[in-house]
Design a protein around this motif. Structure first.
Motif, PDB file in Angstrom:
ATOM      1  N   GLN A 276       1.844  16.140  -6.536  1.00  0.00           N
ATOM      2  CA  GLN A 276       1.330  15.139  -5.599  1.00  0.00           C
ATOM      3  C   GLN A 276       2.365  14.092  -5.230  1.00  0.00           C
ATOM      4  O   GLN A 276       2.371  13.575  -4.111  1.00  0.00           O
ATOM      5  CB  GLN A 276       0.090  14.455  -6.195  1.00  0.00           C
ATOM      6  CG  GLN A 276      -1.140  15.352  -6.250  1.00  0.00           C
ATOM      7  CD  GLN A 276      -2.300  14.696  -6.962  1.00  0.00           C
ATOM      8  OE1 GLN A 276      -2.120  14.067  -8.019  1.00  0.00           O
ATOM      9  NE2 GLN A 276      -3.492  14.815  -6.407  1.00  0.00           N
TER      10      GLN A 276
ATOM     11  N   THR B 220       0.855  -1.188   0.000  1.00  0.00           N
ATOM     12  CA  THR B 220       0.000   0.000   0.000  1.00  0.00           C
ATOM     13  C   THR B 220       0.888   1.233   0.000  1.00  0.00           C
ATOM     14  O   THR B 220       1.776   1.378   0.847  1.00  0.00           O
ATOM     15  CB  THR B 220      -0.911   0.033   1.244  1.00  0.00           C
ATOM     16  OG1 THR B 220      -1.712  -1.145   1.264  1.00  0.00           O
ATOM     17  CG2 THR B 220      -1.818   1.249   1.211  1.00  0.00           C
TER      18      THR B 220
ATOM     19  N   SER C  84       0.944   5.466  -0.023  1.00  0.00           N
ATOM     20  CA  SER C  84       0.136   6.661   0.220  1.00  0.00           C
ATOM     21  C   SER C  84       1.018   7.901   0.206  1.00  0.00           C
ATOM     22  O   SER C  84       2.158   7.876   0.675  1.00  0.00           O
ATOM     23  CB  SER C  84      -0.609   6.558   1.554  1.00  0.00           C
ATOM     24  OG  SER C  84       0.297   6.501   2.638  1.00  0.00           O
ATOM     25  N   TYR C  85       0.479   8.982  -0.358  1.00  0.00           N
ATOM     26  CA  TYR C  85       1.142  10.280  -0.365  1.00  0.00           C
ATOM     27  C   TYR C  85       0.344  11.253   0.500  1.00  0.00           C
ATOM     28  O   TYR C  85      -0.888  11.190   0.526  1.00  0.00           O
ATOM     29  CB  TYR C  85       1.230  10.830  -1.789  1.00  0.00           C
ATOM     30  CG  TYR C  85       2.289  10.190  -2.648  1.00  0.00           C
ATOM     31  CD1 TYR C  85       3.591  10.685  -2.668  1.00  0.00           C
ATOM     32  CD2 TYR C  85       1.990   9.107  -3.465  1.00  0.00           C
ATOM     33  CE1 TYR C  85       4.572  10.108  -3.468  1.00  0.00           C
ATOM     34  CE2 TYR C  85       2.967   8.516  -4.270  1.00  0.00           C
ATOM     35  CZ  TYR C  85       4.253   9.035  -4.265  1.00  0.00           C
ATOM     36  OH  TYR C  85       5.222   8.466  -5.049  1.00  0.00           O
ATOM     37  N   ASP C  86       1.039  12.141   1.170  1.00  0.00           N
ATOM     38  CA  ASP C  86       0.361  13.155   1.967  1.00  0.00           C
ATOM     39  C   ASP C  86      -0.572  13.970   1.079  1.00  0.00           C
ATOM     40  O   ASP C  86      -0.182  14.438  -0.004  1.00  0.00           O
ATOM     41  CB  ASP C  86       1.378  14.093   2.624  1.00  0.00           C
ATOM     42  CG  ASP C  86       2.192  13.408   3.711  1.00  0.00           C
ATOM     43  OD1 ASP C  86       1.755  12.336   4.177  1.00  0.00           O
ATOM     44  OD2 ASP C  86       3.260  13.937   4.082  1.00  0.00           O
TER      45      ASP C  86
ATOM     46  N   GLY D 251      -3.635  10.137  -0.004  1.00  0.00           N
ATOM     47  CA  GLY D 251      -4.155   8.918   0.608  1.00  0.00           C
ATOM     48  C   GLY D 251      -3.644   7.685  -0.102  1.00  0.00           C
ATOM     49  O   GLY D 251      -2.725   7.749  -0.935  1.00  0.00           O
ATOM     50  N   ASN D 252      -4.227   6.548   0.223  1.00  0.00           N
ATOM     51  CA  ASN D 252      -3.804   5.285  -0.376  1.00  0.00           C
ATOM     52  C   ASN D 252      -4.115   5.261  -1.864  1.00  0.00           C
ATOM     53  O   ASN D 252      -5.210   5.664  -2.296  1.00  0.00           O
ATOM     54  CB  ASN D 252      -4.504   4.110   0.301  1.00  0.00           C
ATOM     55  CG  ASN D 252      -4.082   3.949   1.747  1.00  0.00           C
ATOM     56  OD1 ASN D 252      -3.093   4.532   2.192  1.00  0.00           O
ATOM     57  ND2 ASN D 252      -4.832   3.150   2.496  1.00  0.00           N
TER      58      ASN D 252
END
Length: 280
Positions: free
Chosen positions: A72, A53, A55-57, A60-61
């Motif tokens: 992003q 999984t 995720s980026y700040d 999200g996932n």
């Protein structure tokens, strides 16, 4: 009054459907890698034992193949890994790599731009999903956010987690930290360093402007046709059809939603039948 057997059975249900969900997730990511051309052009095969999984700040996932902007994907992502089932043991150290596989149809024999390469990675947390910690690892290439050339199409950025056995040895040119971003050959690196099995992986896409060529087409992933989804479907009304093309964030979200709907419907059917049986 509900019997003790019923209580135990109900307590077991989350485990059963958690395993089903992981199985469906494994089949889905395998299908995404195949349909997007990552297999067999970048990887000769892909048989993951866990789900990765990313995720980026502020994002999200991610769903497999989700389309993001350069902004992003600028910060270092957070990674978590979930074993496919209770028999998979994730021990020791690992290697994280992120490589630009280019647009669909790219000649991978020419190599890939390396955006992230960290050895001696560990997993933290008392239970799954485990956090993939690069804090104490050896960063050969610190994370560098994707930045494809204008008009070059939707690039596939593949993030992979390899097991790192005791026989691992960094090959020449990759034995010092902070060597920066450059072109390398992922297959050669894996072989020459004696990395272990490919534990998990996923990918995202980033595109700048409009492609100046006609990109190769990709086949959709129809989640409801995968074996794990079929095995949990008990009636036509409980099945769900959704598709996802590699570069589409919207369709990738639909795929995730369809999987959740399918599992929720199957869970209700299973629970109702189980309760009916145990309360006889």
């Amino acid at each position: 009054m509900i019997s003790a057997q019923t209580v135990l059975a109900l307590a077991f249900i989350p485990l059963v459907f958690g395993q089903t969900n992981n199985t469906l997730g494994i089949e889905a990511i395998e299908a995404h890698f195949s349909n997007s051309g990552i297999v067999p052009t970048l990887l000769s095969s892909f048989d993951p034992s866990a789900l990765l999984t990313v995720s980026y700040d502020g994002v999200g996932n991610l769903s497999p193949g989700q389309s993001l902007t350069k902004t992003q994907v600028g910060p270092t992502p957070n990674l978590q890994v979930t074993p496919a089932n209770s028999t998979v043991q994730l021990n020791g150290t690992f290697t994280v790599v992120m490589a630009d596989a280019g647009p669909v149809g790219t000649d991978e024999s020419q190599g890939q731009t390396r955006h992230w390469l960290v050895n001696d990675v560990t997993l933290t947390g008392g239970s799954a999903p485990f956090n993939v910690s690069t804090d104490d690892g050896t960063a050969i290439t610190e994370y560098a956010g994707p930045a494809p050339a204008q008009g070059s199409g939707a690039h596939r950025y593949v993030i992979l987690l390899y097991s790192q056995p005791s026989s691992f040895e960094a090959p020449d040119g990759f034995d010092q930290p902070d060597i920066g971003v450059s072109v390398f050959n992922l297959t050669d690196y894996v072989q020459n360093s004696h990395l272990g099995s490919l534990v998990a992986g996923t990918y995202l896409t980033v595109e700048e402007g409009t492609a100046t060529f006609t990109p190769s087409s990709t086949a959709p992933v129809i989640t409801s046709t995968l074996p794990a989804a079929q095995s949990t479907s008990t009636s036509p009304s409980s099945s769900s059809t959704s598709s996802s093309s590699a570069p589409s964030a919207t369709n990738a979200g639909k795929q995730s939603s369809g999987s959740e709907t399918l599992l929720a419907s199957s869970a209700k059917t299973f629970i109702a039948g189980l309760l009916g049986f145990l309360l006889l």
